[in-house]
Design an enzyme around this catalytic site. Sequence first.
Site, PDB file in Angstrom:
ATOM      1  N   CYS A  49       0.832  -1.215   0.000  1.00 47.97           N
ATOM      2  CA  CYS A  49       0.000   0.000   0.000  1.00 47.97           C
ATOM      3  C   CYS A  49       0.858   1.253   0.000  1.00 47.97           C
ATOM      4  O   CYS A  49       0.348   2.362  -0.033  1.00 47.97           O
ATOM      5  CB  CYS A  49      -0.893   0.035   1.228  1.00 47.97           C
ATOM      6  SG  CYS A  49      -2.220  -1.151   1.128  1.00 47.97           S
ATOM      7  N   ILE A  50       2.148   1.074   0.106  1.00 48.92           N
ATOM      8  CA  ILE A  50       2.976   2.260   0.327  1.00 48.92           C
ATOM      9  C   ILE A  50       4.177   2.264  -0.612  1.00 48.92           C
ATOM     10  O   ILE A  50       4.618   1.229  -1.037  1.00 48.92           O
ATOM     11  CB  ILE A  50       3.379   2.327   1.819  1.00 48.92           C
ATOM     12  CG1 ILE A  50       4.055   3.628   2.156  1.00 48.92           C
ATOM     13  CG2 ILE A  50       4.236   1.161   2.233  1.00 48.92           C
ATOM     14  CD1 ILE A  50       3.076   4.717   2.474  1.00 48.92           C
TER      15      ILE A  50
END
Lengths: 103, 157
Positions: free
Chosen positions: A102-103
């Site tokens: 997600c990052i």
Amino acid sequence: MTAVLDLPVKFDAEGFMTDPNAWTPEIAEVLARDEGIDPLTERHWAVIRFVRAEFAASGQSPTLRTITKKSGVETKELYELFPKGPAKKVARIAGLGKPKGCI
Amino acid sequence: MQEQEKPRKLAIICSKGSLDMAYPGLVLANAARMMGIEADLFFTFWGLDIITKKKVDKLQVTPVGNPAMHMPQMVGILPGMSSLATTMMMKEIEKLDIPPVHEFLTMVHDAGAGIYACRMAADMMHVSKEDLVDEVDDIIGAMEFLEKAEGAQLLFI
């Protein structure tokens, strides 16, 4: 000029290499051209080499945050080097799977 | 990879100023940029705290009224519970390689996301551009935001 389809490696439906170990720098050049990046500069290679090394060490592709913290290429430059979506482009050119983080 | 005709676009309204409500907008804006989607963040009402210099590093998790805290509401009222919840969340976040809020703002801004403060909220809380973190592009009104968000997928947090 070699086209992606002429490469002797397999890709998944989204164009990511299925076997990261089959990757070579020559394949990276072809995939980069396919992504609209031509030529690959020393700065591109700094990112690609870092990502490959991280993958070799941990078996996972590093997050963009890790790349920008440790490869010497900061966020702004990374987005300039790999415009319109660096996460997928870096992973694809480096011969790794589609990033899932997600990052 | 094929290029879509109209680039996909995401506009996120952040209206809450607690630590746990700061992250969803930042994570999504960053994810959008990572995959080549345009993204704008619009901070309004308590969300303004997230981009206010004096508050950005002091955002807290509020256990009271938070149904996901898995504790009786009465416990959340006890002194120190908010900072305990905050410390715990910060620890878990760091483990996941997610940056603290201010660093995250810098990261999404460097990644090309727009960061805007709401004019009305800023006026109401007597906040001017100097009070806001440097990453803020502008203080804009609701209509200007809607202009920027034209054709975008809109998210209210």
